[in-house]
Write a protein that holds these residues in place. Structure first.
Motif, PDB file in Angstrom:
ATOM      1  N   GLN A  51       1.022  -1.044  -0.044  1.00  0.00           N
ATOM      2  CA  GLN A  51       0.040   0.122  -0.072  1.00  0.00           C
ATOM      3  C   GLN A  51       0.687   1.202  -0.115  1.00  0.00           C
ATOM      4  OE1 GLN A  51      -3.134   0.064   2.769  1.00  0.00           O
ATOM      5  NE2 GLN A  51      -3.155  -2.257   3.161  1.00  0.00           N
ATOM      6  N   ALA A  52       1.860   1.237   0.924  1.00  0.00           N
ATOM      7  CA  ALA A  52       2.687   2.300   0.901  1.00  0.00           C
ATOM      8  C   ALA A  52       3.389   2.551  -0.487  1.00  0.00           C
ATOM      9  CB  ALA A  52       3.778   2.272   2.159  1.00  0.00           C
ATOM     10  N   GLU A  53       3.856   1.717  -1.005  1.00  0.00           N
ATOM     11  CA  GLU A  53       4.746   1.862  -2.137  1.00  0.00           C
ATOM     12  C   GLU A  53       3.841   2.438  -3.377  1.00  0.00           C
ATOM     13  OE1 GLU A  53       6.160  -1.901  -3.031  1.00  0.00           O
ATOM     14  OE2 GLU A  53       7.890  -2.038  -1.630  1.00  0.00           O
ATOM     15  N   PHE A  54       2.522   2.019  -3.411  1.00  0.00           N
ATOM     16  CA  PHE A  54       1.844   2.484  -4.317  1.00  0.00           C
ATOM     17  C   PHE A  54       1.255   3.854  -4.170  1.00  0.00           C
ATOM     18  CE2 PHE A  54      -2.768   3.244  -6.015  1.00  0.00           C
ATOM     19  CZ  PHE A  54      -2.601   2.872  -7.247  1.00  0.00           C
ATOM     20  N   VAL A  55       1.157   4.223  -2.930  1.00  0.00           N
ATOM     21  CA  VAL A  55       0.741   5.796  -2.677  1.00  0.00           C
ATOM     22  C   VAL A  55       2.023   6.507  -2.760  1.00  0.00           C
ATOM     23  CG1 VAL A  55       0.493   7.024  -0.642  1.00  0.00           C
ATOM     24  CG2 VAL A  55      -0.932   5.270  -0.862  1.00  0.00           C
ATOM     25  N   GLN A  56       2.977   6.173  -2.464  1.00  0.00           N
ATOM     26  CA  GLN A  56       4.279   7.138  -2.990  1.00  0.00           C
ATOM     27  C   GLN A  56       4.494   7.250  -4.351  1.00  0.00           C
ATOM     28  OE1 GLN A  56       7.068   4.788  -0.549  1.00  0.00           O
ATOM     29  NE2 GLN A  56       6.607   5.589   1.509  1.00  0.00           N
ATOM     30  N   SER A  57       4.451   6.094  -5.067  1.00  0.00           N
ATOM     31  CA  SER A  57       4.399   6.227  -6.551  1.00  0.00           C
ATOM     32  C   SER A  57       3.715   7.000  -7.394  1.00  0.00           C
ATOM     33  CB  SER A  57       4.363   4.706  -7.323  1.00  0.00           C
ATOM     34  OG  SER A  57       3.062   4.348  -7.138  1.00  0.00           O
ATOM     35  N   VAL A  58       2.106   7.018  -6.651  1.00  0.00           N
ATOM     36  CA  VAL A  58       1.303   7.711  -7.304  1.00  0.00           C
ATOM     37  C   VAL A  58       1.516   9.436  -6.923  1.00  0.00           C
ATOM     38  CG1 VAL A  58      -1.049   8.456  -7.438  1.00  0.00           C
ATOM     39  CG2 VAL A  58      -0.537   6.087  -7.431  1.00  0.00           C
ATOM     40  N   LEU A  59       1.764   9.740  -5.684  1.00  0.00           N
ATOM     41  CA  LEU A  59       2.413  10.953  -5.136  1.00  0.00           C
ATOM     42  C   LEU A  59       3.386  11.539  -6.180  1.00  0.00           C
ATOM     43  CD1 LEU A  59       2.089  10.621  -1.219  1.00  0.00           C
ATOM     44  CD2 LEU A  59       0.722  11.808  -2.757  1.00  0.00           C
ATOM     45  N   GLU A  60       4.396  10.830  -6.245  1.00  0.00           N
ATOM     46  CA  GLU A  60       5.254  11.232  -7.189  1.00  0.00           C
ATOM     47  C   GLU A  60       5.043  11.497  -8.420  1.00  0.00           C
ATOM     48  OE1 GLU A  60       8.359   8.053  -7.331  1.00  0.00           O
ATOM     49  OE2 GLU A  60       9.093   8.452  -5.065  1.00  0.00           O
ATOM     50  N   SER A  61       4.056  11.373  -8.954  1.00  0.00           N
ATOM     51  CA  SER A  61       3.586  11.703 -10.308  1.00  0.00           C
ATOM     52  C   SER A  61       2.704  13.164 -10.257  1.00  0.00           C
ATOM     53  CB  SER A  61       2.282  10.807 -10.824  1.00  0.00           C
ATOM     54  OG  SER A  61       1.054  10.857 -10.022  1.00  0.00           O
ATOM     55  N   GLY A  62       2.601  13.391  -9.087  1.00  0.00           N
ATOM     56  CA  GLY A  62       1.901  14.817  -8.842  1.00  0.00           C
ATOM     57  C   GLY A  62       0.344  14.776  -8.471  1.00  0.00           C
ATOM     58  N   HIS A  63      -0.232  13.590  -8.254  1.00  0.00           N
ATOM     59  CA  HIS A  63      -1.546  13.366  -7.958  1.00  0.00           C
ATOM     60  C   HIS A  63      -1.772  13.305  -6.455  1.00  0.00           C
ATOM     61  CE1 HIS A  63      -5.261  10.627  -8.647  1.00  0.00           C
ATOM     62  NE2 HIS A  63      -5.548  11.807  -8.117  1.00  0.00           N
ATOM     63  N   ASP A  64      -2.191  14.368  -5.870  1.00  0.00           N
ATOM     64  CA  ASP A  64      -2.053  14.262  -4.418  1.00  0.00           C
ATOM     65  C   ASP A  64      -3.632  14.601  -3.851  1.00  0.00           C
ATOM     66  OD1 ASP A  64      -2.641  16.993  -5.202  1.00  0.00           O
ATOM     67  OD2 ASP A  64      -0.773  17.792  -3.680  1.00  0.00           O
ATOM     68  N   SER A  65      -4.749  14.844  -4.629  1.00  0.00           N
ATOM     69  CA  SER A  65      -6.087  15.045  -3.903  1.00  0.00           C
ATOM     70  C   SER A  65      -6.477  13.956  -2.927  1.00  0.00           C
ATOM     71  CB  SER A  65      -7.023  15.583  -5.239  1.00  0.00           C
ATOM     72  OG  SER A  65      -7.183  14.501  -6.026  1.00  0.00           O
ATOM     73  N   PRO A  66      -6.122  12.737  -3.407  1.00  0.00           N
ATOM     74  CA  PRO A  66      -6.822  11.785  -2.412  1.00  0.00           C
ATOM     75  C   PRO A  66      -6.301  11.741  -0.981  1.00  0.00           C
ATOM     76  CG  PRO A  66      -6.335  10.667  -4.635  1.00  0.00           C
ATOM     77  CD  PRO A  66      -5.855  12.154  -4.645  1.00  0.00           C
ATOM     78  N   VAL A  67      -5.256  12.350  -0.808  1.00  0.00           N
ATOM     79  CA  VAL A  67      -4.739  12.469   0.644  1.00  0.00           C
ATOM     80  C   VAL A  67      -5.717  13.343   1.363  1.00  0.00           C
ATOM     81  CG1 VAL A  67      -2.609  12.038  -0.183  1.00  0.00           C
ATOM     82  CG2 VAL A  67      -3.092  14.450   0.315  1.00  0.00           C
ATOM     83  N   GLU A  68      -6.229  14.170   0.726  1.00  0.00           N
ATOM     84  CA  GLU A  68      -7.371  14.879   1.561  1.00  0.00           C
ATOM     85  C   GLU A  68      -8.356  14.223   2.429  1.00  0.00           C
ATOM     86  OE1 GLU A  68      -9.500  17.570  -1.181  1.00  0.00           O
ATOM     87  OE2 GLU A  68      -7.660  18.730  -1.795  1.00  0.00           O
ATOM     88  N   HIS A  69      -8.590  12.853   2.145  1.00  0.00           N
ATOM     89  CA  HIS A  69      -9.655  12.045   2.792  1.00  0.00           C
ATOM     90  C   HIS A  69      -9.289  11.751   4.229  1.00  0.00           C
ATOM     91  CE1 HIS A  69     -12.018  11.362  -0.659  1.00  0.00           C
ATOM     92  NE2 HIS A  69     -10.876  10.983  -1.268  1.00  0.00           N
ATOM     93  N   VAL A  70      -7.926  12.029   4.777  1.00  0.00           N
ATOM     94  CA  VAL A  70      -7.324  11.820   6.001  1.00  0.00           C
ATOM     95  C   VAL A  70      -6.966  13.080   6.637  1.00  0.00           C
ATOM     96  CG1 VAL A  70      -5.349  10.820   7.253  1.00  0.00           C
ATOM     97  CG2 VAL A  70      -6.370   9.552   5.327  1.00  0.00           C
ATOM     98  N   SER A  71      -7.348  13.010   7.956  1.00  0.00           N
ATOM     99  CA  SER A  71      -7.068  14.278   8.574  1.00  0.00           C
ATOM    100  C   SER A  71      -6.469  14.072  10.050  1.00  0.00           C
ATOM    101  CB  SER A  71      -8.342  15.357   8.786  1.00  0.00           C
ATOM    102  OG  SER A  71      -9.138  14.451   9.625  1.00  0.00           O
ATOM    103  N   PHE A  72      -5.771  14.978  10.436  1.00  0.00           N
ATOM    104  CA  PHE A  72      -5.321  15.048  11.991  1.00  0.00           C
ATOM    105  C   PHE A  72      -5.921  16.211  12.539  1.00  0.00           C
ATOM    106  CE2 PHE A  72      -2.472  12.419   9.467  1.00  0.00           C
ATOM    107  CZ  PHE A  72      -1.577  11.812  10.440  1.00  0.00           C
ATOM    108  N   SER A  73      -6.181  15.989  14.174  1.00  0.00           N
ATOM    109  CA  SER A  73      -6.418  17.005  14.898  1.00  0.00           C
ATOM    110  C   SER A  73      -5.533  17.008  15.930  1.00  0.00           C
ATOM    111  CB  SER A  73      -7.918  16.808  15.521  1.00  0.00           C
ATOM    112  OG  SER A  73      -8.945  16.796  14.465  1.00  0.00           O
ATOM    113  N   PHE A  74      -5.185  18.408  16.124  1.00  0.00           N
ATOM    114  CA  PHE A  74      -4.052  18.612  17.073  1.00  0.00           C
ATOM    115  C   PHE A  74      -4.550  19.608  18.139  1.00  0.00           C
ATOM    116  CE2 PHE A  74      -1.667  17.907  13.165  1.00  0.00           C
ATOM    117  CZ  PHE A  74      -0.817  16.963  13.688  1.00  0.00           C
ATOM    118  N   ALA A  75      -3.993  19.414  19.436  1.00  0.00           N
ATOM    119  CA  ALA A  75      -4.378  20.480  20.510  1.00  0.00           C
ATOM    120  C   ALA A  75      -2.939  21.110  20.756  1.00  0.00           C
ATOM    121  CB  ALA A  75      -4.794  19.829  21.806  1.00  0.00           C
ATOM    122  N   VAL A  76      -2.851  22.385  20.722  1.00  0.00           N
ATOM    123  CA  VAL A  76      -1.648  23.132  20.903  1.00  0.00           C
ATOM    124  C   VAL A  76      -1.734  24.266  22.129  1.00  0.00           C
ATOM    125  CG1 VAL A  76       0.090  24.709  19.617  1.00  0.00           C
ATOM    126  CG2 VAL A  76      -1.126  22.962  18.384  1.00  0.00           C
TER     127      VAL A  76
END
Length: 244
Positions: A51-76
């Motif tokens: 999974q990681a290899e596939f994600v990294q290979s697609v990201l290298e192509s410049g296609h990055d919009s699907p990563v918007e499906h994951v979010s992080f919430s921080f308290a600062v």
């Protein structure tokens, strides 16, 4: 009214982030329905490394919009109002910030810039001013309360508070927004306080989702050269060869 130190904590993140990003990417190129693939992703039948290899290979192509499906919430906590004003300029995010309108700042905590802390005379003047401002706030708050403002006294007394006043905030960003945030705020040219916060957030993201964030950070780290001009570069990476 002590000095406050930066603290960044992860509150929550999207469950199964790598598998979700993988599924989102695969749906773009897959004739079938990725929901049918989902149990295989969670069971490990389609391994994490694959999974990681596939994600990294697609990201290298410049296609990055699907990563918007994951979010992080921080308290600062332990950042100044000056820092939070920079932070909220990142608009693809959600923020919930401690309100000076409702929170009594009579014992205001504050952030001491390292450059001021290193100069004894500057530090003394700064800390004296923080005490003076806190005293003025308390005095104004009392006068306002005594003259009919009641519980709303904070609302007007806060106008004397400095940008050094400490604030606390909860923020949520999706991974695409985080990558952009890190590219700008981890740069050596970023203001020291928001850079420290960005680096602390990046360390958490790298630990939780290394397939995406292992190469995240300042733009120069990903590009291998400095995208700034000769006037602004920190010198850590060579400038881009415009003639190449």
């Amino acid at each position: 009214m002590p000095q406050k130190k930066l603290r960044v904590e992860l509150l929550a993140m999207t469950p199964e982030p790598l598998s979700l990003i993988y599924a989102a990417f695969r749906q773009c190129y897959h004739a079938g329905f990725v929901a049918d693939m989902w149990p295989r992703l969670l069971s490990g039948e389609i391994g994490r490394e694959k999974q990681a290899e596939f994600v990294q290979s697609v990201l290298e192509s410049g296609h990055d919009s699907p990563v918007e499906h994951v979010s992080f919430s921080f308290a600062v906590e332990g950042i100044s109002r000056a820092c939070s004003h920079q932070l909220v300029r990142h608009r693809i995010a959600s923020y919930s910030q401690q309100s000076q309108r409702y929170v009594d700042e009579s014992d205001m905590d504050y952030i001491l810039p390292p450059a001021i802390a290193r100069i004894p005379e500057a530090r003394e003047r700064f800390e004296t001013l923080m005490v003076e401002i806190s005293g003025a706030y308390r005095e104004l708050r009392g006068l306002l309360a005594a003259n009919g403002r009641g519980a709303k006294a904070n609302e007007d007394a806060r106008f004397v508070l400095p940008q050094a006043a400490e604030t606390k905030i909860v923020l949520t960003m999706n991974c695409r927004a985080l990558l952009h945030f890190f590219s700008l705020r981890c740069c050596a040219r970023a203001q020291w306080e928001i850079r420290d916060m960005a680096l602390a957030m990046l360390a958490i993201c790298r630990d939780r989702l290394p397939a995406l964030f292992a190469v995240a950070g300042a733009r120069c780290e990903r590009l291998g050269y400095c995208p700034e001009s000769a006037r602004f570069t920190c010198g850590r990476y060579p400038l881009r060869d415009n003639g190449a």
